[in-house]
Write an enzyme that holds these catalytic residues in place. Structure first.
Site, PDB file in Angstrom:
ATOM      1  N   HIS A 163       0.840  -1.202   0.000  1.00 48.09           N
ATOM      2  CA  HIS A 163       0.000   0.000   0.000  1.00 48.09           C
ATOM      3  C   HIS A 163       0.879   1.258   0.000  1.00 48.09           C
ATOM      4  O   HIS A 163       0.734   2.135  -0.865  1.00 48.09           O
ATOM      5  CB  HIS A 163      -0.925  -0.022   1.227  1.00 48.09           C
ATOM      6  CG  HIS A 163      -1.863   1.141   1.304  1.00 48.09           C
ATOM      7  ND1 HIS A 163      -3.150   1.091   0.849  1.00 48.09           N
ATOM      8  CD2 HIS A 163      -1.696   2.402   1.783  1.00 48.09           C
ATOM      9  CE1 HIS A 163      -3.741   2.267   1.031  1.00 48.09           C
ATOM     10  NE2 HIS A 163      -2.868   3.080   1.611  1.00 48.09           N
ATOM     11  N   GLU A 164       1.794   1.321   0.943  1.00 49.63           N
ATOM     12  CA  GLU A 164       2.655   2.503   1.031  1.00 49.63           C
ATOM     13  C   GLU A 164       3.581   2.592  -0.180  1.00 49.63           C
ATOM     14  O   GLU A 164       3.964   3.688  -0.598  1.00 49.63           O
ATOM     15  CB  GLU A 164       3.454   2.491   2.339  1.00 49.63           C
ATOM     16  CG  GLU A 164       2.607   2.448   3.613  1.00 49.63           C
ATOM     17  CD  GLU A 164       1.555   3.553   3.709  1.00 49.63           C
ATOM     18  OE1 GLU A 164       1.762   4.639   3.118  1.00 49.63           O
ATOM     19  OE2 GLU A 164       0.513   3.327   4.365  1.00 49.63           O
ATOM     20  N   HIS A 173       1.884   4.615  -2.778  1.00 52.49           N
ATOM     21  CA  HIS A 173       2.093   6.053  -2.525  1.00 52.49           C
ATOM     22  C   HIS A 173       3.498   6.471  -2.962  1.00 52.49           C
ATOM     23  O   HIS A 173       3.694   7.508  -3.597  1.00 52.49           O
ATOM     24  CB  HIS A 173       1.939   6.361  -1.035  1.00 52.49           C
ATOM     25  CG  HIS A 173       0.515   6.382  -0.541  1.00 52.49           C
ATOM     26  ND1 HIS A 173      -0.448   7.201  -1.080  1.00 52.49           N
ATOM     27  CD2 HIS A 173      -0.093   5.717   0.473  1.00 52.49           C
ATOM     28  CE1 HIS A 173      -1.603   7.037  -0.418  1.00 52.49           C
ATOM     29  NE2 HIS A 173      -1.416   6.125   0.523  1.00 52.49           N
ATOM     30  N   GLU A 231      -4.283   8.280  -3.030  1.00 42.85           N
ATOM     31  CA  GLU A 231      -4.875   7.050  -2.508  1.00 42.85           C
ATOM     32  C   GLU A 231      -5.161   6.077  -3.659  1.00 42.85           C
ATOM     33  O   GLU A 231      -5.092   4.849  -3.469  1.00 42.85           O
ATOM     34  CB  GLU A 231      -6.149   7.380  -1.721  1.00 42.85           C
ATOM     35  CG  GLU A 231      -6.611   6.283  -0.789  1.00 42.85           C
ATOM     36  CD  GLU A 231      -5.676   6.009   0.386  1.00 42.85           C
ATOM     37  OE1 GLU A 231      -4.783   6.833   0.680  1.00 42.85           O
ATOM     38  OE2 GLU A 231      -5.818   4.934   1.004  1.00 42.85           O
TER      39      GLU A 231
END
Lengths: 506, 506
Positions: free
Chosen positions: B270-271, B274, B300
């Site tokens: 997830h990160e 980003h 996001e």
């Protein structure tokens, strides 16, 4: 404290207090960015980080040299307390340094230093002084221009103006007689120490490997024992050990080698000495000029007090020996792990070419040579092209060594290429003060060294806190030393210490 | 580029460019200080660090609101290129936000948020909404004052002005129909998903322990495979995972548990989504407003594209399954470590109270409730004291759950106490965009998912780089999505994705 309803001159002081607090916070931010750069930052971020650091430095410089600063500093009237008065004094001194140098000269000097540092890395590797000469000439020229500008603004000689950047109030006139005396004493002292060493049993080597995790654990235990507050600081790894960080966040580093368990530990206790000073600065003066450490001599006195006076002492090894042995699985009864042997290992004398590897007694010789060279170069009494020959000649005079190549001589340190002229003497001034403080602390605290042998460092820290740390920049270095020891800074305790530890005298 | 010899309006732009570059460098410094605070900082430094961070934030705010900024922004004429034009547009938008709010309101809001965050930690622990109410009233009042001030300056409604802080150009009028549609679809969708899940084999649990070092190694391998540049970033540990750092220095964090090997990994990917966005921003526009990420919805979308669309997919598990098994010593042939079982584990549906623990299909329900609440509260259509009842009623409508205590309801998130009103909808807008981007990427790149099954993520990143990352803030979010996918942002791909993955449809 509230000066809102006070007179104009009190308001001026209050305005200054707020502005310097901002600069203090920028300095804290720079402290963390600098630490991160040397411990955590990925390689690809170096240009970007340099930009961020430069931007914060410029912002701080602009705050310091704002058009109304000179007027505010002249009008300001602090409250009737000695620290506040000293705060204004220190504000004026820092402003005078910053305002003396035009912005374009600051930038030219910074650019010259960056280029010269790069050239130096190659030149040192190739032992090629000639290739560094042009860049180093530029750095020296810019340094002399800065020195001249500050000299005029501060009413000092050029070299004193450089010294004052690192060590407020320290003057060449104070250093010259001290270093002349040392230059006179050192060759005999070193010869005697080498003779004396022959009369002792040869130190037994410790057999490794020494796992990094065990070294780190022992390092942390030792830091804590010395008084380091882990809630307000850290221990990490970097290529070159340093003490950095910010207020309430003092960060030291070391470097571990699996085949040696002493160097990293001695690095840690050295940086812990610096860190204890920072952690002991008065909280009431956070981010103000008077709340900062007094200067590099006193700072180095704190690191050398911990490393040389305390942790390379025989009593310290009484406490450390069983811990070292346990950390690295030494056999009980193995004489290599005895306090006597460990003490001999950490006080071995061996004249060498490299300053940072030097033992305690030959170290000042390296400083004396650099001091002689840089004072002559800044004064214009010597040409840079003559540096290698002059440097090597004095190394030979003081240490009896013939420098075979400049890599092992005048090319070894980053200080001159990076523009840090006037810094070197603070190392040895610090060593001298460290010995004087230790002698005074022992006099005031009768069982100081036996407490240390038992692992109790609180009496030492309790002595240092109010006398050195809490005074911050509230007085000059000589005044702080005089108040702490009853005597002006002098070489007596230092020479006694060296004769006692290395020559078996006294 | 050199505008020194240009017209006055070109010089004005150049002046702005330099000032915004300074603010950009302060932002970089703040990024590292913030990362350090959550990963490295010793506990005792928190007050001091808060001061440093506040000082840099104020310096940046002062640069932004300098008296001549409005005039410069009005006069400035950038070069004839779209990014430069967009840069000026973004400068004006950022300035309008900053200049709209008087400094004393900024400070009052910041103080109210700090106090409320503290009160919230206790209130959440005790599930005591009443104790939080006074502080939260203050935060909401300050937020509504800020919203009103920005609304007037920007010509927006108050809630749109708050939204615009996090997601430039996103308006309530765009969100309302989308969220209304989702609120209508979700209950049936979730019910169908739960029914469908019953028809599948129950996922087999993985047996640990899962050593942290092995989890970290696998996490790094996965980051690199996805395209993360370790020379310009880091992976560390923090209590709450985040993506932070600075330009050329993008730092993500995760948190490891020895009894689970999936959560930390999914946090990392997830990160990494980003981070890939940040690492893909155009170097030519470093530190300029147009060079930053477009907004939180698009940000996001990048994290959810990686986590939800890619790494919780069956093809990804084809690649990951043998790696997971090898990392944690699973027996070859053990069905628990099969791609099918791992896929079932990471797509399990289980309605629950806590937003951050929610699965992909129930997550938007949590957002819809918060969006309804905060729009009503900011508009003054609802009183804060009525929040718990209204919140719980809507959770029951959408998820069929009865919230037993406010700790598991409206007290669970820090957003409102910390003053981040208008932030919540970006999570679900991001999820919608992520699905739309994945669908378009697959259409443009026929073997995209089979490449992923083989561990080749380059086609996906190659598709994203020019279409999303390199565009930075050069256009609005809807425009970027339209250019990338051929359609305005819409729920079609998102609902298709949810139906396909969770309901066995399509």
């Amino acid at each position: 404290m509230n000066f809102q309803s006070g007179t104009t001159s009190q308001q001026a002081y209050e305005t200054l207090r707020r502005r310097f607090a901002r600069m203090g916070q920028i300095r804290n931010a720079l402290g963390i960015l600098g630490w991160d750069k040397d411990t955590m930052m990925p390689a690809g971020a170096s240009d970007s980080r340099a930009e961020s650091i430069a931007t914060l430095a410029v912002l701080s410089h602009e705050l310091m040299t704002a058009p109304d600063m000179a007027d505010l500093l002249e009008r300001a009237q602090p409250p009737e307390d000695a620290m506040a008065q000293a705060n204004l004094h220190e504000m004026r001194r820092q402003h005078a340094h910053a305002a003396a140098v035009p912005a374009d000269l600051v930038e030219a000097a910074s650019r010259a230093a960056s280029r010269c540092e790069m050239a130096w890395r190659t030149a040192r590797q190739n032992s090629d002084f000639a290739s560094l000469l042009p860049e180093l000439e530029t750095v020296l020229s810019r340094t002399r221009e800065i020195a001249a500008a500050k000299a005029e603004a501060l009413g000092l000689s050029p070299y004193d103006a450089l010294l004052d950047q690192y060590d407020a109030g320290t003057r060449q006139a104070d250093i010259d007689p001290v270093f002349t005396e040392l230059a006179h004493e050192l060759p005999d002292l070193i010869a005697t120490a080498l003779e004396h060493q022959k009369s002792l049993p040869a130190p037994l080597p410790l057999t490794g490997p020494f796992p990094v995790a065990a070294q780190e654990n022992l390092g942390r235990e030792t830091m804590r024992a010395l008084g380091f507050d882990m809630q307000r600081g850290r221990l990490d790894v970097s290529l070159h050990p340093f003490c950095g960080g910010a207020e309430d966040d003092v960060r030291i580093t070391t470097r571990y080698e699996e085949d040696d368990c002493i160097n990293a530990l001695m690095g840690i206790v050295h940086e812990t000495g610096h860190a204890l000073y920072e952690q002991g600065l008065p909280t009431a003066w956070r981010a103000q000029p008077v709340g900062g450490a007094r200067g590099m001599s006193l700072h180095e006195s704190q690191s050398l007090l911990m490393e040389m006076q305390v942790c390379r002492s025989r009593p310290f090894m009484e406490w450390m020996a069983p811990r070292l042995r346990a950390a690295f699985g030494g056999a009980s009864g193995d004489p290599a792990w005895s306090a006597d042997n460990l003490h001999r290992l950490v006080t071995r004398v061996r004249p060498g070419f490299i300053r940072v590897d030097a033992d305690e007694i030959t170290y000042p010789a390296h400083i004396l040579v650099r001091y002689e060279m840089e004072t002559a170069l800044v004064a214009g009494r010597m040409k840079l092209r003559d540096l290698p020959e002059a440097f090597n000649a004095r190394i030979h005079d003081l240490l009896g060594l013939k420098v075979p190549e400049d890599r092992l001589g005048c090319l070894q340190d980053i200080h001159w290429p990076s523009g840090s002229w006037g810094y070197f003497p603070t190392y040895t001034l610090g060593a001298i003060i460290a010995a004087q403080l230790r002698e005074a602390a022992e006099r005031d605290t009768p069982n100081l060294m036996s407490a240390i042998a038992g692992g109790d460092f609180a009496p030492l820290l309790g002595w240092l806190r109010p006398r050195i740390h809490a005074r911050a920049s509230g007085a000059s270095t000589p005044q702080i030393v005089r108040d702490a020891t009853g005597a002006a800074p002098n070489t007596g305790p230092y020479l006694r210490h060296l004769r006692q530890r290395y020559c078996g005298q006294g």
